[in-house]
Design an enzyme around this catalytic site. Sequence first.
Site, PDB file in Angstrom:
ATOM      1  N   PRO A  92      -7.780  -2.383  -4.978  1.00 53.08           N
ATOM      2  CA  PRO A  92      -6.709  -1.437  -5.346  1.00 53.08           C
ATOM      3  C   PRO A  92      -6.865  -0.944  -6.783  1.00 53.08           C
ATOM      4  O   PRO A  92      -6.264   0.068  -7.148  1.00 53.08           O
ATOM      5  CB  PRO A  92      -5.420  -2.245  -5.158  1.00 53.08           C
ATOM      6  CG  PRO A  92      -5.834  -3.670  -5.024  1.00 53.08           C
ATOM      7  CD  PRO A  92      -7.269  -3.704  -4.610  1.00 53.08           C
ATOM      8  N   GLU A 119      -7.120 -12.610  -5.105  1.00 53.66           N
ATOM      9  CA  GLU A 119      -6.860 -11.684  -6.220  1.00 53.66           C
ATOM     10  C   GLU A 119      -8.097 -10.886  -6.618  1.00 53.66           C
ATOM     11  O   GLU A 119      -8.068 -10.159  -7.601  1.00 53.66           O
ATOM     12  CB  GLU A 119      -6.333 -12.460  -7.433  1.00 53.66           C
ATOM     13  CG  GLU A 119      -4.983 -13.126  -7.220  1.00 53.66           C
ATOM     14  CD  GLU A 119      -3.875 -12.134  -6.911  1.00 53.66           C
ATOM     15  OE1 GLU A 119      -3.721 -11.165  -7.672  1.00 53.66           O
ATOM     16  OE2 GLU A 119      -3.186 -12.337  -5.891  1.00 53.66           O
ATOM     17  N   ARG A 161     -19.139   9.679   9.981  1.00 57.71           N
ATOM     18  CA  ARG A 161     -18.985  10.980  10.658  1.00 57.71           C
ATOM     19  C   ARG A 161     -19.679  12.114   9.916  1.00 57.71           C
ATOM     20  O   ARG A 161     -19.852  13.200  10.469  1.00 57.71           O
ATOM     21  CB  ARG A 161     -17.509  11.297  10.941  1.00 57.71           C
ATOM     22  CG  ARG A 161     -16.666  11.487   9.720  1.00 57.71           C
ATOM     23  CD  ARG A 161     -15.193  11.610  10.082  1.00 57.71           C
ATOM     24  NE  ARG A 161     -14.842  12.892  10.684  1.00 57.71           N
ATOM     25  CZ  ARG A 161     -14.722  14.030  10.032  1.00 57.71           C
ATOM     26  NH1 ARG A 161     -14.966  14.064   8.725  1.00 57.71           N
ATOM     27  NH2 ARG A 161     -14.384  15.143  10.648  1.00 57.71           N
ATOM     28  N   ASP A 176     -12.518  20.620   7.841  1.00 52.57           N
ATOM     29  CA  ASP A 176     -11.747  19.412   7.539  1.00 52.57           C
ATOM     30  C   ASP A 176     -10.868  19.670   6.328  1.00 52.57           C
ATOM     31  O   ASP A 176     -11.298  20.303   5.373  1.00 52.57           O
ATOM     32  CB  ASP A 176     -12.664  18.244   7.110  1.00 52.57           C
ATOM     33  CG  ASP A 176     -13.421  17.639   8.264  1.00 52.57           C
ATOM     34  OD1 ASP A 176     -13.106  17.970   9.417  1.00 52.57           O
ATOM     35  OD2 ASP A 176     -14.315  16.815   7.991  1.00 52.57           O
TER      36      ASP A 176
END
Length: 273
Positions: A92, A119, A161, A176
């Site tokens: 994150p 963590e 993809r 897209d």
Amino acid sequence: MRLDVLTIFPEYLAPLNVSLVGKACARGVLDVRVSDLREWTYDRHNTVDDTPYGGGPGMVMKPDPWGEALDTVLADGYEAGAHTPALVVPTPSGRPFTQELAVELSERPWLIFAPARYEGIDRRVMDEYATRMPVYEVSIGDYVLAGGEAPVLVITEAVARLLPGVLGNAESHRDDSFAPGAMADLLEGPVYTKPPVWRGRAIPSMLTSGHHGKIARWRRDEALARTAEMRPDLIERCDPAGFDKKDRETLSILGWAPEPGGRFWRRPSVVEE
Ligand code: ADE
């Protein structure tokens, strides 16, 4: 493309055998190898974590298993003919994963994923391998998951993809949302298929008009409206040189006006609603 994943939950990566990524593997476009990080632990409990230096909550992944696992995978890959690896560490606290980054990763021949639990991984692991290869620390969004395995699935699908021969039609990702090119920086508008009327709801008549130019214009207006509603930040960021006269009219109807610098901002009256 070769793709290695080092994880303490190899079974979490089972979806890589399914659907688009699974087919890419079956066709030989992708060579996916999932390894259990605990293979490189030597104590009775196969320990991969320890308490953080400096104190604090949670546990940190030890550098030793990661170092040995990465060295083994690297040696194996080189022997198998793979070259110029890149390490991808979902976290994150990484840089945002975007379509642009998906394109960049899809151009690399070999990705090694290091999804963490707890963590995170001892910082020295990323610092060590950054001396040998590009290290991408990547966040898939501003929320905290229990581990990096789901982000590995997300990143792999976005990358796979884009590989040549994976999507049947090379045009498929041209429109897209976030793809570089014609509809750059706009979200895709609505799509419809048969039947023409479903539960009393007809498709927009424009789509059966046969006027390709008018249909393209309608799609562009729908994309502008969708983006203005869902992601006003994208309109504000758009280079105004990319807007034609009709785009400007549509934006004006939607409550947007150009600033002296040219960029579009939502008129205050609309913001208040
Ligand atoms: N690990 C935990 N949360 C994550 C996130 N949002 N992105 C990437 N890796 C993560």
